[in-house]
Design a protein around this motif. Sequence first.
Motif, PDB file in Angstrom:
ATOM      1  N   CYS A 138     -26.820  -0.760  29.331  1.00  0.00           N
ATOM      2  CA  CYS A 138     -26.925  -1.398  28.016  1.00  0.00           C
ATOM      3  C   CYS A 138     -25.891  -0.869  27.031  1.00  0.00           C
ATOM      4  O   CYS A 138     -25.477   0.297  27.099  1.00  0.00           O
ATOM      5  CB  CYS A 138     -28.321  -1.186  27.439  1.00  0.00           C
ATOM      6  SG  CYS A 138     -29.598  -2.161  28.264  1.00  0.00           S
ATOM      7  N   SER A 139     -25.505  -1.732  26.121  1.00  0.00           N
ATOM      8  CA  SER A 139     -24.633  -1.313  25.020  1.00  0.00           C
ATOM      9  C   SER A 139     -25.351  -0.244  24.208  1.00  0.00           C
ATOM     10  O   SER A 139     -26.514  -0.429  23.834  1.00  0.00           O
ATOM     11  CB  SER A 139     -24.315  -2.519  24.136  1.00  0.00           C
ATOM     12  OG  SER A 139     -23.688  -2.113  22.939  1.00  0.00           O
ATOM     13  N   THR A 142     -27.687  -0.955  21.249  1.00  0.00           N
ATOM     14  CA  THR A 142     -28.988  -1.615  21.410  1.00  0.00           C
ATOM     15  C   THR A 142     -30.069  -0.645  21.869  1.00  0.00           C
ATOM     16  O   THR A 142     -31.229  -1.053  22.023  1.00  0.00           O
ATOM     17  CB  THR A 142     -28.893  -2.770  22.433  1.00  0.00           C
ATOM     18  OG1 THR A 142     -28.680  -2.237  23.752  1.00  0.00           O
ATOM     19  CG2 THR A 142     -27.749  -3.707  22.071  1.00  0.00           C
ATOM     20  N   SER A 161     -33.622  -5.878  29.992  1.00  0.00           N
ATOM     21  CA  SER A 161     -32.431  -6.124  29.189  1.00  0.00           C
ATOM     22  C   SER A 161     -31.887  -7.509  29.513  1.00  0.00           C
ATOM     23  O   SER A 161     -32.342  -8.164  30.457  1.00  0.00           O
ATOM     24  CB  SER A 161     -31.367  -5.060  29.494  1.00  0.00           C
ATOM     25  OG  SER A 161     -31.025  -5.101  30.889  1.00  0.00           O
ATOM     26  N   SER A 217     -28.236 -10.437  28.851  1.00  0.00           N
ATOM     27  CA  SER A 217     -26.941 -10.815  28.285  1.00  0.00           C
ATOM     28  C   SER A 217     -26.816 -12.323  28.381  1.00  0.00           C
ATOM     29  O   SER A 217     -27.594 -12.980  29.090  1.00  0.00           O
ATOM     30  CB  SER A 217     -25.780 -10.136  29.018  1.00  0.00           C
ATOM     31  OG  SER A 217     -25.693 -10.619  30.354  1.00  0.00           O
ATOM     32  N   SER A 222     -22.841  -3.765  29.419  1.00  0.00           N
ATOM     33  CA  SER A 222     -22.748  -5.221  29.275  1.00  0.00           C
ATOM     34  C   SER A 222     -24.052  -5.879  28.827  1.00  0.00           C
ATOM     35  O   SER A 222     -24.064  -7.055  28.479  1.00  0.00           O
ATOM     36  CB  SER A 222     -22.308  -5.845  30.596  1.00  0.00           C
ATOM     37  OG  SER A 222     -23.308  -5.673  31.602  1.00  0.00           O
ATOM     38  N   LEU A 223     -25.138  -5.143  28.837  1.00  0.00           N
ATOM     39  CA  LEU A 223     -26.450  -5.713  28.552  1.00  0.00           C
ATOM     40  C   LEU A 223     -26.995  -5.222  27.204  1.00  0.00           C
ATOM     41  O   LEU A 223     -26.512  -4.233  26.653  1.00  0.00           O
ATOM     42  CB  LEU A 223     -27.434  -5.347  29.665  1.00  0.00           C
ATOM     43  CG  LEU A 223     -27.058  -5.812  31.076  1.00  0.00           C
ATOM     44  CD1 LEU A 223     -27.977  -5.179  32.108  1.00  0.00           C
ATOM     45  CD2 LEU A 223     -27.117  -7.331  31.157  1.00  0.00           C
ATOM     46  N   SER A 224     -27.995  -5.929  26.715  1.00  0.00           N
ATOM     47  CA  SER A 224     -28.691  -5.525  25.490  1.00  0.00           C
ATOM     48  C   SER A 224     -30.129  -5.176  25.842  1.00  0.00           C
ATOM     49  O   SER A 224     -30.807  -5.945  26.533  1.00  0.00           O
ATOM     50  CB  SER A 224     -28.681  -6.654  24.457  1.00  0.00           C
ATOM     51  OG  SER A 224     -27.362  -6.940  24.037  1.00  0.00           O
ATOM     52  N   LEU A 225     -30.576  -4.025  25.370  1.00  0.00           N
ATOM     53  CA  LEU A 225     -31.933  -3.581  25.668  1.00  0.00           C
ATOM     54  C   LEU A 225     -32.959  -4.387  24.883  1.00  0.00           C
ATOM     55  O   LEU A 225     -32.777  -4.657  23.701  1.00  0.00           O
ATOM     56  CB  LEU A 225     -32.083  -2.099  25.330  1.00  0.00           C
ATOM     57  CG  LEU A 225     -33.457  -1.490  25.622  1.00  0.00           C
ATOM     58  CD1 LEU A 225     -33.669  -1.341  27.125  1.00  0.00           C
ATOM     59  CD2 LEU A 225     -33.596  -0.130  24.934  1.00  0.00           C
ATOM     60  N   HIS A 226     -34.047  -4.765  25.558  1.00  0.00           N
ATOM     61  CA  HIS A 226     -35.147  -5.461  24.887  1.00  0.00           C
ATOM     62  C   HIS A 226     -36.351  -4.554  24.687  1.00  0.00           C
ATOM     63  O   HIS A 226     -37.029  -4.640  23.668  1.00  0.00           O
ATOM     64  CB  HIS A 226     -35.569  -6.690  25.681  1.00  0.00           C
ATOM     65  CG  HIS A 226     -34.595  -7.820  25.588  1.00  0.00           C
ATOM     66  ND1 HIS A 226     -34.341  -8.502  24.423  1.00  0.00           N
ATOM     67  CD2 HIS A 226     -33.780  -8.375  26.528  1.00  0.00           C
ATOM     68  CE1 HIS A 226     -33.433  -9.439  24.638  1.00  0.00           C
ATOM     69  NE2 HIS A 226     -33.071  -9.377  25.900  1.00  0.00           N
TER      70      HIS A 226
END
Length: 281
Positions: free
Chosen positions: A86-87, A90, A113, A115, A139-143
């Motif tokens: 993850c970025s 985030t 996560s 994208s 490359s991903l965003s954490l949820h």
Amino acid sequence: VSKFGDSFVGNQVEVKMFGATGWSLVENPGALPSVTSPDSQHQLQILRRFDFDHARQTMSVIVRDTTTNKLHVFCKGSFEQIKKLCSPGTVPGMYDEVAQGHAMAGCYVLAVSSSQLPEGTTDEEALSISRNDLEAAGSLSLHGLILFRNELKEDTRQAILGIKQGAVRVVMITGDNAQCGMYISAASGMSEEGTPMLLGDLDSEGAVVWHFMGTDKPAVTSKSVLADRLYETHELVVTGDKTMHAIEALDMMPTILFHIRCFARMSPDCLLYTSPSPRDS
């Protein structure tokens, strides 16, 4: 997860998790499988699945939102590995503390996560993207986190204590994280009550370091563990195949094997390292 009649089938963690969402799964011959929200206002077509991989500790899926026609990647897995993908912007500052705290309380902790693929990406292009690109670091965003609990059976502790009375040493071998493994070990009576725990893991340079679990004491080296005979006063926990290989390379295994209580994040291929060979008998 798939459907057989009116029931979901597959890995029970996946079945329980999907069932809790309230979404429905539609699988028709000749058509892409899809999932639909409880209010039927949202539908996602499943273009591609990447099953869980022990080495990666992740699984991913590419879906198309039928309302916006956008392509999304959703990835879940161990909370440690998802953080790496993850970025940093985030990931909350308390992420490790919260995730490890839940694990120490006996939860099976996953992170999720996502994208979005670039506008105009075709189905053919989505199907040709490599898994390495989909799950590239940053490359991903954490949820958030997904928590599961699998409580011990009522007779588990009694059964394990009975085995130990027969002079059999009981250990925990798990694909889960070390914190959850040690919680179960203590709750089931595997670990000796009150004995401190020492966690072996790899640092950023690939060296084996040992952390005093549940304390702020600084980590120590393998040399210190051997010289100070800490393996005799602590319950040892080892996490990950690479750590096991590194310990073997240090020729520590004959000394510490029978002092390791929990083998965490183990893949099936690494199970042979948890048993002594005839030359060690």
